[in-house]
Design a protein around this motif. Structure first.
Motif, PDB file in Angstrom:
ATOM      1  N   ASP A  11       0.964  -1.115  -0.080  1.00 35.77           N
ATOM      2  CA  ASP A  11      -0.006  -0.102  -0.040  1.00 35.77           C
ATOM      3  C   ASP A  11       0.871   1.300  -0.209  1.00 35.77           C
ATOM      4  OD1 ASP A  11      -2.269  -1.557   0.125  1.00 35.77           O
ATOM      5  OD2 ASP A  11      -2.548  -1.380   2.257  1.00 35.77           O
ATOM      6  N   MET A  12       2.326   1.256   0.430  1.00 34.43           N
ATOM      7  CA  MET A  12       3.123   2.229   0.591  1.00 34.43           C
ATOM      8  C   MET A  12       3.847   2.627  -0.964  1.00 34.43           C
ATOM      9  SD  MET A  12       4.607   1.408   4.161  1.00 34.43           S
ATOM     10  CE  MET A  12       3.670   1.100   5.423  1.00 34.43           C
ATOM     11  N   LEU A  13       3.623   1.495  -1.833  1.00 32.56           N
ATOM     12  CA  LEU A  13       4.586   1.399  -3.058  1.00 32.56           C
ATOM     13  C   LEU A  13       4.278   2.783  -3.720  1.00 32.56           C
ATOM     14  CD1 LEU A  13       4.494  -1.921  -4.363  1.00 32.56           C
ATOM     15  CD2 LEU A  13       6.092  -0.881  -3.419  1.00 32.56           C
ATOM     16  N   ASN A  14       2.982   3.368  -3.954  1.00 32.34           N
ATOM     17  CA  ASN A  14       2.674   4.371  -4.841  1.00 32.34           C
ATOM     18  C   ASN A  14       3.298   5.604  -4.279  1.00 32.34           C
ATOM     19  OD1 ASN A  14       1.167   5.995  -6.781  1.00 32.34           O
ATOM     20  ND2 ASN A  14       0.234   7.106  -5.060  1.00 32.34           N
ATOM     21  N   GLU A  15       3.533   5.964  -2.981  1.00 31.61           N
ATOM     22  CA  GLU A  15       4.050   7.069  -2.416  1.00 31.61           C
ATOM     23  C   GLU A  15       5.622   7.048  -2.646  1.00 31.61           C
ATOM     24  OE1 GLU A  15       4.754   6.916   2.126  1.00 31.61           O
ATOM     25  OE2 GLU A  15       2.698   6.246   1.557  1.00 31.61           O
ATOM     26  N   LEU A  16       6.280   5.752  -2.375  1.00 31.27           N
ATOM     27  CA  LEU A  16       7.483   5.511  -2.802  1.00 31.27           C
ATOM     28  C   LEU A  16       8.052   5.875  -4.277  1.00 31.27           C
ATOM     29  CD1 LEU A  16       8.320   2.499  -0.527  1.00 31.27           C
ATOM     30  CD2 LEU A  16       8.793   4.524  -0.079  1.00 31.27           C
ATOM     31  N   GLU A  17       7.189   5.174  -5.073  1.00 31.28           N
ATOM     32  CA  GLU A  17       7.392   5.654  -6.573  1.00 31.28           C
ATOM     33  C   GLU A  17       7.473   7.063  -6.836  1.00 31.28           C
ATOM     34  OE1 GLU A  17       4.215   3.173  -8.573  1.00 31.28           O
ATOM     35  OE2 GLU A  17       5.293   1.365  -7.997  1.00 31.28           O
ATOM     36  N   GLN A  18       6.262   7.795  -6.300  1.00 33.65           N
ATOM     37  CA  GLN A  18       6.332   9.115  -6.376  1.00 33.65           C
ATOM     38  C   GLN A  18       7.593   9.923  -6.038  1.00 33.65           C
ATOM     39  OE1 GLN A  18       4.348  10.324  -8.504  1.00 33.65           O
ATOM     40  NE2 GLN A  18       2.762   8.693  -8.777  1.00 33.65           N
ATOM     41  N   MET A  19       8.105   9.558  -4.878  1.00 36.01           N
ATOM     42  CA  MET A  19       9.146  10.017  -4.171  1.00 36.01           C
ATOM     43  C   MET A  19      10.351   9.909  -5.355  1.00 36.01           C
ATOM     44  SD  MET A  19       9.407   8.788  -0.313  1.00 36.01           S
ATOM     45  CE  MET A  19       8.130   9.102   0.622  1.00 36.01           C
ATOM     46  N   LYS A  20      10.507   8.956  -5.856  1.00 37.22           N
ATOM     47  CA  LYS A  20      11.615   8.562  -6.848  1.00 37.22           C
ATOM     48  C   LYS A  20      11.453   9.131  -8.211  1.00 37.22           C
ATOM     49  CE  LYS A  20      13.585   4.405  -9.536  1.00 37.22           C
ATOM     50  NZ  LYS A  20      13.425   3.247  -9.798  1.00 37.22           N
ATOM     51  N   ARG A  21      10.372   9.235  -8.550  1.00 36.73           N
ATOM     52  CA  ARG A  21       9.909   9.799  -9.764  1.00 36.73           C
ATOM     53  C   ARG A  21      10.156  11.432  -9.974  1.00 36.73           C
ATOM     54  NH1 ARG A  21       6.132  12.242 -12.941  1.00 36.73           N
ATOM     55  NH2 ARG A  21       4.799  12.704 -10.886  1.00 36.73           N
ATOM     56  N   ILE A  22       9.955  11.855  -8.719  1.00 32.92           N
ATOM     57  CA  ILE A  22      10.153  13.431  -9.078  1.00 32.92           C
ATOM     58  C   ILE A  22      11.673  13.706  -8.193  1.00 32.92           C
ATOM     59  CG2 ILE A  22       7.577  13.815  -8.641  1.00 32.92           C
ATOM     60  CD1 ILE A  22       8.086  14.694  -5.591  1.00 32.92           C
TER      61      ILE A  22
END
Length: 573
Positions: A11-22
């Motif tokens: 459930d935390m993957l989305n926020e982690l992916e966004q941290m990496k993407r930006i």
């Protein structure tokens, strides 16, 4: 449990992916965040759940939020705040809710929860928990105050805030803070009312005041209420009532007078009371009217309530004037000087206040030297044991050696022996006459060792400065063999010898040997300094004999320390 934890991590993957993407975090950092969270999730889902594990998890997420904020500012990134910060905040709030459910009796958790929600601007969450908070911790007046203030300060709901405060007063009828908050809320509500409604509200406010004064009776409480009411111009009747009670019940309390003086300074209404009629010798000056009233109130207070507290209130209030930009510096200094003079005349100043006053007098070019001397002389009579005051008097006798010595003699009789070090130091360093210095030396022979360790080296240095190296050497030989023995004397002579254009090895060796004779049984360093001297003087062959002598003369308990340090000295040189 593993499946549940893995689901939480997914459930935390989305926020982690966004941290990496930006570009907030690198791949390695994302992996580390994920690993830490997984560890925390396993800990908080164990069969026996520990409060500390939850708190550490909360702490980690809060630090992460701070780090994200910092990186956004550094890299000027503003994207995806809802996907990242908002999601993390929701997780922390969920952790706090679980903490509260499992450990409801820990008030600190509740307070941290409130502080966090306030920091992330999610104040609505707390509103739903205030009822539960007051149910569990309602035995504490502070909790009712927190609940009330949360509603009327954070949620802008005066009605809800008043409800919690009134419920709190029902359980804690003697709580000053709750009564004060209720009065503030009622006044804030009155401020927003129409003129027709205001009449009814003012009646209510009067009832609130009467009930409060019935249950809490102290001058501090009255002053707090007066302070609040002073901020509301429409509350004239309430203000008059409170100030009347203040005068009728507490006219012999110095804090009441201090408050009135402060009101006068700030041009606040004091309920129409004519305090000036109590003072037949009112002070008049070219001061602004509010400052003149401030001075008069304090001086009237001292005449009516002649206590140390009244005087110190006057002085402390006058000192605070320094930060006041309304008056010129000369006016402020004059006011402070007047306050200090009052305390001095009544013999109520302590050493700290004399220090402050002396700074003011010395910064005022109008104050003459004779006036300062008179003040210091009287201060010595008021506090005869004060080392500071005697020292300040001595400093003003520099032009007359005889007067200084007479004063020094008086000071030694008044000041405890263990506190006269600075007096000895000043007199010795200020004296140029050798005869006087030798008299001082004769007197110093009666000093305890601790004091002699300061005085003897100072005298030796003065001998050298005023009569040269030969006289210093001659006196050193005499001083060195006169008790009490002090190592500082030998160290001072060594430094004097080393400062010569061409240091004399013979005289230096004498200093080292005398130090060894007197302190060589306990002090390892006197031997080591002598060893270094012989090496630097070009006589390394003498070190062996010194080593043998040291091992023979030193106490058994320090021989091993000497041997170890001796090896370090030899290797270093």
């Amino acid at each position: 449990m593993a499946e549940f934890v893995n689901q939480r991590i997914e459930d935390m993957l989305n926020e982690l992916e966004q941290m990496k993407r930006i570009g907030l975090y690198t791949d390695e950092e994302i992996k580390m965040i994920s690993k830490r969270r997984k560890d925390f999730e396993y800990k908080i889902h164990r069969r026996v759940r520990c409060k500390e594990d939850f708190l550490k998890y909360v702490g980690y997420e809060c630090v992460l939020l701070q780090n994200i904020k910092l990186r956004r500012e550094q890299n000027k990134i503003s994207d995806k705040k809802n996907d990242i910060e908002y999601t993390i905040s929701k997780r922390v709030i969920k952790l706090f809710k679980e903490l509260i459910t499992r450990f409801p009796n820990d008030l600190e958790i509740w307070l941290n929860f409130m502080e966090f929600c306030k920091s992330v601007q999610n104040t609505y969450v707390i509103t739903g928990y205030l009822e539960k908070l007051t149910q569990i911790h309602g035995d504490k007046a502070k909790v009712w105050q927190l609940a009330g203030r949360w509603e009327y300060e954070e949620m802008n709901s005066l009605d809800s805030g008043r409800t919690y405060i009134m419920k709190g007063i029902q359980r804690h009828v003697d709580s000053q803070d709750l009564h004060i908050d209720l009065l503030r809320i009622e006044l804030l509500m009155a401020e927003a009312m129409t003129e027709d409604d205001l009449v009814t509200q003012m009646t209510r406010i009067n009832l609130v005041v009467d009930f409060a004064l019935k249950n809490v009776q102290s001058v501090d409480f009255i002053i707090k209420m007066c302070t609040i009411v002073n901020d509301f111009s429409f509350a004239t009747d309430v203000r008059t009532k409170l100030f009347t009670i203040l005068w009728e019940k507490y006219c012999d309390d110095s804090d009441a007078w201090n408050f009135i003086a402060d009101c006068e300074l700030k041009n606040k209404d004091v309920g129409g009371f004519d305090w000036l009629s109590l003072n037949s010798n009112a002070f008049t000056s070219h001061y602004p009217s509010n400052l003149e009233s401030f001075v008069n109130v304090h001086e009237t207070a001292i005449s009516k309530v002649p206590t140390r507290k009244s005087v110190l209130n006057y002085i402390n209030s006058a000192i605070k004037l320094i930060a006041n930009t309304e008056f010129g510096m000369a006016t402020k200094l004059n006011t402070m000087n007047r306050a200090f003079t009052t305390g001095h005349t009544l013999k109520l100043l302590n050493e700290q206040y004399y220090k402050l006053w002396l700074d003011i007098l010395c910064s005022d070019s109008v104050t003459g030297r004779d006036k300062i001397l008179n003040i210091l002389e009287e201060a010595c009579q008021n506090i005869p044991s004060s080392e500071f005051i005697w020292l300040e008097r001595l400093k003003r006798c520099t032009n007359n050696s005889n007067d200084m010595m007479i004063l020094f003699k008086k000071a030694k009789l008044a000041v405890p022996t263990e506190k006269v070090a600075s007096l000895w130091e000043y007199v010795i360093t200020s004296t140029k006459d050798i005869t006087t210095l030798k008299k001082l030396y004769q007197e110093s022979m009666m000093l305890p060792p601790k004091m002699a360790s300061t005085v003897k080296p100072l005298l030796l240095k003065s001998y050298h400065e005023n009569s040269g190296i030969d006289f210093a050497r001659s006196e050193y030989k005499s001083m060195a063999i006169t008790t009490p023995f002090v190592i500082e004397l030998h160290n001072a002579m060594i430094e004097i010898e080393k400062c010569e254009k061409v240091p004399n090895a013979k005289h230096l060796r004498l200093c080292y040997n005398l130090a060894i004779q007197q302190f060589g049984s306990k002090d390892v360093d006197v031997w080591l300094r002598c060893v270094e001297f012989e090496i630097q003087a070009g006589h390394p062959e003498a070190c062996g004999a010194l080593y043998s002598r040291a091992c023979s003369n030193l106490n058994d308990s320090v021989v091993s320390t000497f041997m170890s340090k001796y090896s370090e000295v030899i290797n270093r040189n």
